[in-house]
Write an enzyme that holds these catalytic residues in place. Structure first.
Site, PDB file in Angstrom:
ATOM      1  N   GLY A  11      58.076  54.283  33.355  1.00  0.00           N
ATOM      2  CA  GLY A  11      59.052  54.649  34.383  1.00  0.00           C
ATOM      3  C   GLY A  11      58.902  56.112  34.710  1.00  0.00           C
TER       4      GLY A  11
ATOM      5  CB  CYS B 240      54.208  55.012  29.859  1.00  0.00           C
ATOM      6  SG  CYS B 240      54.053  56.652  30.582  1.00  0.00           S
ATOM      7  CE1 TYR B 241      62.384  57.527  30.299  1.00  0.00           C
ATOM      8  CE2 TYR B 241      62.880  55.169  30.225  1.00  0.00           C
ATOM      9  CZ  TYR B 241      63.303  56.489  30.214  1.00  0.00           C
ATOM     10  OH  TYR B 241      64.638  56.772  30.095  1.00  0.00           O
TER      11      TYR B 241
ATOM     12  CG  HIS C  45      50.102  53.173  32.035  1.00  0.00           C
ATOM     13  ND1 HIS C  45      51.295  52.574  32.357  1.00  0.00           N
ATOM     14  CD2 HIS C  45      50.308  54.501  32.122  1.00  0.00           C
ATOM     15  CE1 HIS C  45      52.184  53.498  32.649  1.00  0.00           C
ATOM     16  NE2 HIS C  45      51.617  54.682  32.507  1.00  0.00           N
TER      17      HIS C  45
ATOM     18  CD  GLU D 120      50.405  49.073  32.260  1.00  0.00           C
ATOM     19  OE1 GLU D 120      50.129  49.147  31.049  1.00  0.00           O
ATOM     20  OE2 GLU D 120      51.162  49.871  32.824  1.00  0.00           O
TER      21      GLU D 120
ATOM     22  N   GLY E 219      46.432  31.273  57.121  1.00  0.00           N
ATOM     23  CA  GLY E 219      46.050  32.181  56.036  1.00  0.00           C
ATOM     24  C   GLY E 219      46.428  31.611  54.678  1.00  0.00           C
TER      25      GLY E 219
ATOM     26  CG  ASP F 157      49.113  35.431  51.139  1.00  0.00           C
ATOM     27  OD1 ASP F 157      48.279  35.049  50.288  1.00  0.00           O
ATOM     28  OD2 ASP F 157      49.190  36.603  51.544  1.00  0.00           O
TER      29      ASP F 157
ATOM     30  CE  LYS G 183      45.054  36.803  49.865  1.00  0.00           C
ATOM     31  NZ  LYS G 183      45.950  36.920  51.030  1.00  0.00           N
TER      32      LYS G 183
END
Ligand code: XMP
Length: 511
Positions: free
Chosen positions: A55, A82-83, A169, A171, A225, A227, A367
């Site tokens: 954060g 992190c935070y 991080h 991730e 499309g 999505d 996506k």
């Protein structure tokens, strides 16, 4: 719900959805929830593990988000990132200080003590840092596990309490063994079984959509499309023909696309799909217009008008389905920087339809996850792996005025290009590839006759996110085949050029 769950508590960091996504990729279900959950609420949720995200705050900011300290005594494993890492130290009596220098970017760090978190990770590796504060003293009965040259407590933890903090991080892909660290936390510390799959996501979404939408009239605008197609198919699986899809065919799609939408969604899946055949209308409004922004504006407006007309025929609508995906959510939350092109999507629709609620079943997904959901739902690769295609369609690949003849020439040339790229096995490695019809005519000679015809440009780029792009190095012999085929098979095209410009300075589309 039978599968195990991980709770990701959101402290406002920019990578939070990415953490959730990594956990899902590791086959563990997770939810991202606000950080003010109480210990009782956490207990009721019954997670196998908890992750505190990063954060923007310092734990010393007056308004910095806190955590209910009792969460740290529930006996449930916790990983603070992190935070989140600083907050755990601060809450349990360690010390957090403002570092002399902020650390940003790649850093080498070393494990100095082993724990289940570091299983299978070499002593030294690279991590991705982004912080100003850092932990300088760990709480009692916690151990420093790793450090960098400037961050003394890069990883710390307590085996007994099953609570760990990492300053970097894990991730982010730049953290070399970040995914392994998350896997260790989930499997070795939380005891995850890996019982969650994309099939599970589909099942759950279908069940919850059924409950939420049950009995209501549901409307979805389909563009062809990925999505909107996946969102509509998911909702269709939940409520069947209570869903009506409106496909505004602006006549600016590529060769065969409009037919494919009808064949997949109406014929094969049996959806209640209305095709508004508006090609003539769009062409009429675009007549004489050659300025790119004006074309986009006209197409955007006309799209909404056609959709509105069709929606009125349906009558009262309870729910409007939108194929919003997570990157759209971040985009719309960001400050708008300079408008390079006014991108068109279906965002303007809510204002013209009366409905009770918007439904966005893909809102948390990236996506490639959306594509996986599509495959899980049985959609063909031609729909699910479709390359990005701009809302205004071929109109922005036709330089100058859009005419029926130019549309036809472009469609045929583009089709050959796509066919040959696929044949050469290059489709998977190129982000986007398409033909453009320029506003130039040049002299040629075909069968002893002089011709004066259009120049077709081929554009193919590699990219990760369309923000930047490089021109694709398509082998010369493939380009040669494409050039030969287009000049032989497509009337009104006598010269082919290949675009070798990156983005920036050019954009991917020509208009
Ligand atoms: P540019 O041309 O700006 O394109 O480099 C970046 C990406 O966005 C797509 N694009 C659009 N997508 N509506 C869309 O939905 C639009 O108006 C639009 N214009 C460009 C483009 O194809 C590329 O993937």
């Amino acid at each position: 719900m039978q599968h195990q769950r991980v709770l990701v508590l959101d402290f406002g960091g920019q990578y939070n959805q990415l953490i959730a996504r990594r956990v899902r990729d590791l086959k563990v279900y997770c939810d991202l929830k606000p950080c003010d959950m109480t210990a009782a609420q956490v207990q009721a949720y019954d997670p196998v593990g908890i992750i505190f995200t990063g954060g923007p705050n310092s734990v010393y900011d007056e308004r910095a988000p806190r955590v209910d300290p009792a969460i740290l005594s529930l006996g449930i494993p916790v990983l603070g990132i992190c935070y989140g890492c600083q907050l755990i130290a601060h809450t349990l009596g360690g010390r957090v200080e403002h570092a002399a220098n902020s650390e940003y970017g790649k850093r080498e760090f070393s494990f100095i003590a082993r724990s289940p978190l570091s299983e299978g990770i070499p002593e030294k590796s690279v991590c991705w840092m982004s912080h100003t504060d850092h932990v300088t003293r760990v709480p009692d009965r916690f151990e420093v596990l790793a450090s960098t040259s400037s961050c003394p407590v890069t990883v710390y933890g307590s085996r007994a309490k099953k609570i760990y903090g990492v300053q970097f991080h894990p991730e982010v892909v730049h953290s070399q063994y970040g995914n392994k660290l998350l896997e260790n936390f989930l499997y070795l510390i939380c005891g995850a079984k890996g019982d969650w799959t994309m099939g599970g996501f589909v099942e759950e979404q279908v069940a919850s959509l059924r409950q939420k939408l049950g009995g209501g009239c549901v409307l979805c605008a389909m563009s062809g499309g990925v999505d909107s197609a996946v969102a509509a198919t998911l909702v269709h699986r939940a409520v069947g023909n209570a869903l009506t899809c409106v496909f505004v065919d602006h006549g600016l799609l590529r060769k065969g696309e409009s037919e494919e939408v009808m064949s997949v969604f109406k014929e094969k899946l049996g959806m209640n799909l209305i095709r508004a055949d508006a090609g003539e209308r769009f062409l009429a409004r675009l007549a004489g217009v050659s300025e790119p922004e004006q074309k986009r504006k006209i197409i955007g407006e006309e799209f909404i008008r056609v959709f509105e007309q069709e929606a009125k025929k349906i009558g009262a609508v309870d729910f409007l389905v939108q194929g919003t995906i997570y990157p759209d959510v971040i985009e719309s939350g960001k400050d708008k920087s300079a408008v390079i092109k006014s991108h068109h999507n279906v965002g303007g629709l809510p204002s013209v339809v009366d409905f009770k609620e918007i439904v966005e079943p893909l809102r948390d997904l990236f996506k490639d996850e959306v594509r996986r959901v599509g495959t899980e739902l049985g959609l063909p690769d031609s729909v699910v792996q479709r390359q990005p295609f701009p809302g205004p369609g071929l109109a922005i690949r036709i330089m100058g005025e859009v005419t029926r003849e130019k549309l036809e020439t472009l469609r045929d040339a583009d089709y050959i290009f796509r066919e040959e790229v696929a044949k050469a096995g290059l489709a998977g490695s190129i982000w986007q590839y398409f033909a453009v019809i320029t506003n130039s005519k040049t002299v040629g000679v075909q069968g002893d006759f002089r011709t004066y015809e259009n120049v077709i440009a081929l554009r193919a780029v590699t990219s990760v996110d369309a923000m930047t792009a490089d021109w694709a190095r398509i082998p010369y012999d493939v380009l040669e085949t494409i050039s030969n085929r287009i000049t032989n098979e497509v009337p009104h095209a006598n010269r082919i050029v290949y675009d070798i410009t990156s983005k920036p300075p050019a954009t991917i589309e020509w208009e």
